[in-house]
Design a protein around this motif. Structure first.
Motif, PDB file in Angstrom:
ATOM      1  N   LEU A  83      -9.032  -2.088   5.064  1.00  0.00           N
ATOM      2  CA  LEU A  83      -9.328  -0.903   4.268  1.00  0.00           C
ATOM      3  C   LEU A  83      -8.154  -0.653   3.320  1.00  0.00           C
ATOM      4  O   LEU A  83      -7.050  -0.298   3.751  1.00  0.00           O
ATOM      5  N   TYR A  84      -8.407  -0.884   2.040  1.00  0.00           N
ATOM      6  CA  TYR A  84      -7.443  -0.578   0.991  1.00  0.00           C
ATOM      7  C   TYR A  84      -7.723   0.850   0.520  1.00  0.00           C
ATOM      8  O   TYR A  84      -8.870   1.178   0.223  1.00  0.00           O
ATOM      9  N   ALA A  85      -6.681   1.679   0.435  1.00  0.00           N
ATOM     10  CA  ALA A  85      -6.895   3.080   0.081  1.00  0.00           C
ATOM     11  C   ALA A  85      -5.789   3.570  -0.848  1.00  0.00           C
ATOM     12  O   ALA A  85      -4.614   3.267  -0.645  1.00  0.00           O
ATOM     13  N   SER A  86      -6.189   4.327  -1.870  1.00  0.00           N
ATOM     14  CA  SER A  86      -5.216   4.861  -2.823  1.00  0.00           C
ATOM     15  C   SER A  86      -5.748   6.148  -3.425  1.00  0.00           C
ATOM     16  O   SER A  86      -6.951   6.359  -3.536  1.00  0.00           O
ATOM     17  N   ALA A  87      -4.817   7.007  -3.819  1.00  0.00           N
ATOM     18  CA  ALA A  87      -5.152   8.218  -4.566  1.00  0.00           C
ATOM     19  C   ALA A  87      -3.983   8.541  -5.476  1.00  0.00           C
ATOM     20  O   ALA A  87      -2.826   8.202  -5.182  1.00  0.00           O
ATOM     21  N   ALA A  88      -4.278   9.195  -6.588  1.00  0.00           N
ATOM     22  CA  ALA A  88      -3.263   9.458  -7.611  1.00  0.00           C
ATOM     23  C   ALA A  88      -2.061  10.181  -7.025  1.00  0.00           C
ATOM     24  O   ALA A  88      -2.188  11.239  -6.396  1.00  0.00           O
ATOM     25  N   GLY A  89      -0.890   9.579  -7.194  1.00  0.00           N
ATOM     26  CA  GLY A  89       0.347  10.173  -6.723  1.00  0.00           C
ATOM     27  C   GLY A  89       0.608  10.013  -5.239  1.00  0.00           C
ATOM     28  O   GLY A  89       1.635  10.475  -4.728  1.00  0.00           O
ATOM     29  N   LYS A  90      -0.292   9.356  -4.527  1.00  0.00           N
ATOM     30  CA  LYS A  90      -0.163   9.222  -3.071  1.00  0.00           C
ATOM     31  C   LYS A  90       0.100   7.790  -2.619  1.00  0.00           C
ATOM     32  O   LYS A  90       0.173   7.519  -1.426  1.00  0.00           O
ATOM     33  N   GLY A  91       0.212   6.878  -3.583  1.00  0.00           N
ATOM     34  CA  GLY A  91       0.469   5.492  -3.235  1.00  0.00           C
ATOM     35  C   GLY A  91      -0.783   4.750  -2.806  1.00  0.00           C
ATOM     36  O   GLY A  91      -1.894   5.295  -2.808  1.00  0.00           O
ATOM     37  N   ALA A  92      -0.594   3.501  -2.456  1.00  0.00           N
ATOM     38  CA  ALA A  92      -1.681   2.628  -2.004  1.00  0.00           C
ATOM     39  C   ALA A  92      -1.313   2.053  -0.651  1.00  0.00           C
ATOM     40  O   ALA A  92      -0.128   1.829  -0.361  1.00  0.00           O
ATOM     41  N   SER A  93      -2.317   1.793   0.164  1.00  0.00           N
ATOM     42  CA  SER A  93      -2.057   1.251   1.498  1.00  0.00           C
ATOM     43  C   SER A  93      -3.134   0.250   1.879  1.00  0.00           C
ATOM     44  O   SER A  93      -4.241   0.261   1.337  1.00  0.00           O
ATOM     45  N   LEU A  94      -2.794  -0.607   2.816  1.00  0.00           N
ATOM     46  CA  LEU A  94      -3.742  -1.529   3.431  1.00  0.00           C
ATOM     47  C   LEU A  94      -3.675  -1.294   4.933  1.00  0.00           C
ATOM     48  O   LEU A  94      -2.627  -1.525   5.555  1.00  0.00           O
ATOM     49  N   ASN A  95      -4.779  -0.799   5.484  1.00  0.00           N
ATOM     50  CA  ASN A  95      -4.829  -0.423   6.909  1.00  0.00           C
ATOM     51  C   ASN A  95      -3.649   0.470   7.292  1.00  0.00           C
ATOM     52  O   ASN A  95      -3.028   0.319   8.346  1.00  0.00           O
ATOM     53  N   GLY A  96      -3.347   1.401   6.391  1.00  0.00           N
ATOM     54  CA  GLY A  96      -2.317   2.396   6.661  1.00  0.00           C
ATOM     55  C   GLY A  96      -0.901   1.968   6.334  1.00  0.00           C
ATOM     56  O   GLY A  96       0.024   2.784   6.424  1.00  0.00           O
ATOM     57  N   ILE A  97      -0.708   0.719   5.948  1.00  0.00           N
ATOM     58  CA  ILE A  97       0.638   0.226   5.608  1.00  0.00           C
ATOM     59  C   ILE A  97       0.814   0.266   4.088  1.00  0.00           C
ATOM     60  O   ILE A  97      -0.001  -0.277   3.345  1.00  0.00           O
ATOM     61  N   LYS A  98       1.881   0.916   3.643  1.00  0.00           N
ATOM     62  CA  LYS A  98       2.105   1.141   2.219  1.00  0.00           C
ATOM     63  C   LYS A  98       2.249  -0.167   1.454  1.00  0.00           C
ATOM     64  O   LYS A  98       2.890  -1.111   1.939  1.00  0.00           O
ATOM     65  N   LEU A  99       1.676  -0.214   0.268  1.00  0.00           N
ATOM     66  CA  LEU A  99       1.742  -1.392  -0.599  1.00  0.00           C
ATOM     67  C   LEU A  99       2.713  -1.146  -1.747  1.00  0.00           C
ATOM     68  O   LEU A  99       2.638  -0.121  -2.424  1.00  0.00           O
ATOM     69  N   ASN A 100       3.620  -2.087  -1.958  1.00  0.00           N
ATOM     70  CA  ASN A 100       4.551  -2.050  -3.086  1.00  0.00           C
ATOM     71  C   ASN A 100       4.676  -3.459  -3.650  1.00  0.00           C
ATOM     72  O   ASN A 100       4.965  -4.399  -2.901  1.00  0.00           O
ATOM     73  N   LEU A 101       4.479  -3.600  -4.948  1.00  0.00           N
ATOM     74  CA  LEU A 101       4.506  -4.925  -5.555  1.00  0.00           C
ATOM     75  C   LEU A 101       5.921  -5.493  -5.606  1.00  0.00           C
ATOM     76  O   LEU A 101       6.897  -4.768  -5.812  1.00  0.00           O
ATOM     77  N   ASP A 102       6.003  -6.794  -5.436  1.00  0.00           N
ATOM     78  CA  ASP A 102       7.268  -7.525  -5.374  1.00  0.00           C
ATOM     79  C   ASP A 102       7.655  -7.983  -6.784  1.00  0.00           C
ATOM     80  O   ASP A 102       6.945  -8.789  -7.398  1.00  0.00           O
ATOM     81  N   PRO A 103       8.794  -7.522  -7.306  1.00  0.00           N
ATOM     82  CA  PRO A 103       9.184  -7.890  -8.674  1.00  0.00           C
ATOM     83  C   PRO A 103       9.582  -9.354  -8.836  1.00  0.00           C
ATOM     84  O   PRO A 103       9.774  -9.823  -9.961  1.00  0.00           O
ATOM     85  N   SER A 104       9.685 -10.097  -7.734  1.00  0.00           N
ATOM     86  CA  SER A 104      10.038 -11.516  -7.855  1.00  0.00           C
ATOM     87  C   SER A 104       8.803 -12.390  -8.119  1.00  0.00           C
ATOM     88  O   SER A 104       8.937 -13.576  -8.426  1.00  0.00           O
TER      89      SER A 104
END
Length: 265
Positions: free
Chosen positions: A131-152
Motif C-alpha cells: 500500500l503506497y500512500a501519500s497526501a500533500a505535505g504529509k510525505g509518502a510511504s510504503l506499508n507505513g515506511i516513509k519514502l525518500n528518493l536517493d540523490p545518487s
C-alpha cells in the motif's frame, strides 16, 4: 487544524481504507479470472472486465456514502462534478492486461484533486501486499515506511519505466527507447503506468515516461512521487482537459532533465 487540513485528513484516511477494500475485491476476481468475461474497448489491447467495473462501483459507493459532495472521475463510469472542491480520480484496476493474463503487475489507483492538484495519492498492489500512500505535505510511504528518493540514483545507474499504447505511434515509442539507451539508460515496462509511478516514488525506478496517459492512470502516482521528493510534468486538469490524455513524466530530480529532453525531441 484548518478546515482544509481536516478535510484532507478525512479523505486520506478514506482513500487508504477503500483502496484496501477495493484491492481485496479485485484480488478475489484475479484468483478466479478464468471465469471473467473480457471485453475490448478501443482496440484488442484495450480490455475491460466485470472486475474493473465492480471495483469502481465499490469505490464510488464508499466515497458517495461518506462525502456526497465530492466529485468523482473513474475510468469505467465517467465523471460526477463536485460541490466541495474535491474530486476523486480513480482507476479501479490499472494494468487490466496483466490482470487477465495472470501477472501480478496491476493495482488500484485512487487520487483526490483539490484546486486541480493531486493532494491524495494511494496505490494498492494486492498481489504484493503493498500500500503506497501519500497526501500533500504529509510525505509518502510504503506499508507505513516513509519514502525518500536517493540523490545518487541517475538515468545511467537506475532503470526507467516507459509506457506506450495505441494512442502513440510505434515509431515514437522506438525513438524514446533509443534516446534513453543512447544516454546510457535502461528501461522496463510492466503493463501498469500507475504502478510504475509508485515504483518511482519507492526508488525502484529512477523515472517514468509515457507520451499519452489519462488522469486516472497518473494522479495518484504524481502525488506519491512529489511527496517522496520527486518532480513531475504538469498535467492539465481544468475543465475538458481533465478527461483527455496528456504526456506523463515523473522522476527522481536527478533524472528529470534527461527525461524532459527525451520528451521534447
Amino acid at each position: 487544524m484548518s478546515m482544509h487540513e481536516e478535510g484532507l485528513d478525512r479523505r486520506f484516511a478514506l482513500a487508504k481504507s477503500v483502496a484496501e477494500e477495493a484491492g481485496a475485491l479485485a484480488l478475489d476476481y484475479f484468483n478466479k479470472r478464468d471465469t471473467l468475461v473480457i471485453e475490448t474497448k478501443r482496440d484488442l489491447q484495450d480490455v475491460v472486465s466485470i472486475a474493473d467495473r465492480n471495483v469502481e462501483v465499490l469505490i464510488r459507493e464508499r466515497v458517495a456514502a461518506e462525502l456526497p459532495d465530492d466529485g468523482f472521475l473513474g475510468e469505467e463510469f465517467g465523471y460526477v462534478e463536485d460541490a466541495s472542491g474535491y474530486t476523486w480520480v480513480v482507476d479501479p484496476i490499472d494494468g487490466t492486461a496483466p490482470f487477465i493474463n495472470g501477472m501480478s503487475t496491476w493495482c488500484v489507483s485512487i487520487a483526490v484533486l483539490h484546486g486541480g492538484l493531486p493532494v491524495v495519492g494511494v496505490i494498492h498492489v494486492p498481489c504484493d501486499g503493498e500500500l503506497y500512500a501519500s497526501a500533500a505535505g504529509k510525505g509518502a510511504s510504503l506499508n507505513g515506511i516513509k519514502l525518500n528518493l536517493d540523490p545518487s540514483r541517475t538515468i545511467q545507474n537506475g532503470m526507467t519505466g516507459i509506457g506506450c499504447n495505441t494512442y502513440v505511434e510505434p515509431e515514437r515509442v522506438g525513438q524514446i527507447i533509443a534516446a534513453l539507451l543512447g544516454i546510457g539508460g535502461n528501461f522496463i515496462r510492466n503493463g501498469s503506468g500507475a504502478l510504475m509511478l509508485a515504483y518511482v516514488a519507492a526508488g525502484r525506478l529512477v523515472g517514468y515516461y509515457e507520451p499519452h496517459m489519462h488522469a486516472w492512470d497518473c494522479m495518484a502516482g504524481y502525488c506519491l512521487v512529489k511527496e517522496a521528493g520527486g518532480d513531475y510534468l504538469s498535467f492539465p486538469t481544468e475543465r475538458e482537459a481533465l478527461f483527455k490524455g496528456h504526456p506523463v513524466l515523473a522522476s527522481n530530480p536527478t533524472a528529470y532533465a534527461d527525461l524532459v529532453a527525451i520528451h521534447s525531441h
